[in-house]
Design an enzyme around this catalytic site. Structure first.
Site, short mmCIF file in Angstrom:
data_model
loop_
_atom_site.label_atom_id
_atom_site.label_comp_id
_atom_site.label_asym_id
_atom_site.label_seq_id
_atom_site.Cartn_x
_atom_site.Cartn_y
_atom_site.Cartn_z
N HIS A 65 31.90 41.49 36.42
CA HIS A 65 32.52 40.42 37.22
C HIS A 65 32.65 39.12 36.42
O HIS A 65 32.65 38.03 36.99
CB HIS A 65 31.72 40.14 38.51
N SER A 90 49.84 23.25 17.55
CA SER A 90 50.67 22.65 18.58
C SER A 90 51.60 21.62 17.94
O SER A 90 51.24 21.00 16.94
CB SER A 90 49.77 21.98 19.61
#
Ligand code: ARG
Length: 494
Positions: free
Chosen positions: A158, A279
């Site tokens: 999980h 970027s």
């Protein structure tokens, strides 16, 4: 001449360029043009051997075909005015050797069996390459696993810290899945390697052709049994695409983990610059773009499979032009899978894994609580459910030290663990992630001794798979080599 041949493939002259473009498969046919020449060569050899085509015509056509094989199909054959490469290439052939000879090659076949044969041959090469690429990825995983048998890391369920494991165990989980992917691709390859040639439009042919001969010349295991099935089915493409889609589903999970692991708040891995981007605005950024693109390609491949399946469902027997629309999806899906697997192997090979943050995280969140409960069962006689409650209560109190565990045992079960011999040292060792990992040595577990055994076993499996694929690659290459030699021999024949 070319115009004339284009026109002859049509009902009338009133077709616009827009419609010609709409109907043509030429853009996708670049991928099968080389195969189509081989198919022509095998068909021609067989026609001559069977006495269906006179030798001087066969020699003239073969001379031109060998030229196409050597230098590529000539550019004029790719004119979108032709419905497809089969028609364009026939026109180029007739332009070279004349219609008296060149117009005889299409005896005993149709573009329907021709295209199905070409697609199977091209796909066969792609699947062999994808298996090799996947095997290389498995090799990278096994080598990394060998280096990281002692690298403790948190295991998750999980996405919550669950129990400690090792990086080797994690990598071996992926290797096992990629091994099954190779098995699925192998099954697909075996089933696709039957030759449709000779089915003609669908009803076979009245010419005394030898289908065994063409099948064997082109490296197929046998001719397809039913001529209607031969031209109408694309189940081999669905099977290949579904195997690719399943493999990509696994690969995209791995990409997701790599993206997560390379983030600043996890820091389990640093990708090499070659597999990262920056970027345009944020100069400090290093982004895991190759993993992101590979993750997205899983969607592309699943989409290709869905498109192919949806195109084929509901088609009546036998050949329908809808099938032409499927082929580009096949190439898109298989190419995306091949590129992603190859790039991802390079990404992993050049990545730097960081054992320290992994070890730190392995101890976070009471991840060894299960081992402690197991110790209370094995060494202090508690039923597992009671031990689970005792440890769970201590966790809720916020500590797994001797006082808290002892108090919890008294509260939950009225038992003193200290009276039964539990010490602070025994508790500490039960909570040590390395001890927890080392105790999980049964088959398939993370204990270093067990992963060492698993790596050896998987290396043997990988070796077998590599041998099988190499055998297939060699068999195809040998068949094509023999075909070309026999074709050249026909041309020097007196
Ligand atoms: N271009 C077709 C395809 O890709 C193959 C030729 C069959 N065409 C035809 N009109 N029967 O499926």
């Amino acid at each position: 001449m070319q115009r004339d041949l284009v026109r002859r493939g049509r009902l009338s002259d009133d077709r616009t360029g827009e419609v010609a473009h709409f109907l043509s498969s030429m853009a996708a046919d670049h991928r099968i043009a080389d195969m189509d020449v081989l198919v022509d060569m095998a068909h021609l050899l067989m026609l001559e051997r069977q006495g269906i085509m006179v030798t001087d015509a066969a020699q003239a056509i073969m001379g031109a075909l060998l030229g196409f094989h050597r230098d590529g199909v000539p550019p004029e054959a790719y004119d979108e005015e032709f419905e497809d490469i089969h028609a364009g290439k026939e026109a180029a052939l007739i332009a070279r050797v004349g219609e008296e000879f060149g117009g005889r090659l299409h005896m005993g076949r149709s573009r329907n069996d021709e295209v199905a044969t070409c697609i199977r041959m091209r796909l066969r090469d792609d699947l062999i390459a994808l298996m090799e690429e996947t095997n290389d990825l498995r090799g990278v995983l096994l080598a990394l696993a060998g280096e990281h048998r002692e690298t403790i890391m948190p295991g998750f369920t999980h996405l919550q810290h669950a129990q400690p494991t090792t990086l080797a165990h994690h990598l071996l989980a992926y290797e096992a899945a990629f091994g099954r992917d190779v098995g699925r691709l192998r099954d697909a390859l075996v089933r696709l390697n039957e030759c449709p040639l000779g089915a003609a439009a669908f009803a076979s042919t009245g010419y005394p052709i030898d289908r065994e001969m063409t099948a064997s010349l082109l490296g197929f295991d046998r001719p397809m049994g039913n001529s209607m099935d031969a031209v109408s089915t694309r189940d081999f493409a669905l099977e290949a695409l579904s195997a690719c889609a399943v493999e990509m589903a696994t690969l995209s999970r791995f990409c997701e983990e790599i993206i997560l692991w390379s983030s600043a708040f996890v820091r389990f891995v640093t990708l090499s610059d070659g597999y990262s981007s920056t970027s345009s605005i944020m100069p400090q950024k290093k982004n895991p773009d190759t993993a992101e693109i590979s993750r997205a390609k899983a969607g592309t491949v699943a989409g290709a499979f869905t498109a192919a399946l949806t195109i084929t469902r509901g088609l009546p027997m036998s050949y329908n032009r809808d099938l032409q629309e499927l082929t580009p999806h096949l190439w898109q899906g298989v190419t995306a899978a091949r590129e992603s697997v190859a790039v991802f192997a390079g990404l992993l090979r050049t990545a730097a894994f960081h054992p320290e943050p992994m070890a730190e995280e392995a101890a976070v969140g009471f991840s060894t609580a299960t081992e402690l409960a197991d110790v209370l069962v094995r060494e202090f006689g508690l039923p597992f459910r009671t031990a689970h409650s005792v440890v769970g209560r201590a966790v809720r109190k916020g500590a797994l030290d001797l006082d808290t565990v002892e108090a919890s045992a008294v509260e939950v079960a009225g038992i003193s663990l200290c009276d039964r011999g539990l010490t602070a040292e025994r508790l500490a060792s039960a909570l040590d992630p390395a001890v927890s990992v080392a105790s999980r040595g049964i088959c398939g577990g993370p204990a270093p001794a067990e992963t060492a055994r698993a790596i050896t076993e998987r290396e043997d499996a990988l070796k077998d798979d590599r041998q099988w694929v190499a055998g297939r690659r060699e068999a195809v290459a040998a068949a094509i080599g023999r075909l070309v030699t026999e074709c050249e021999r026909l041309c020097v024949h007196e």
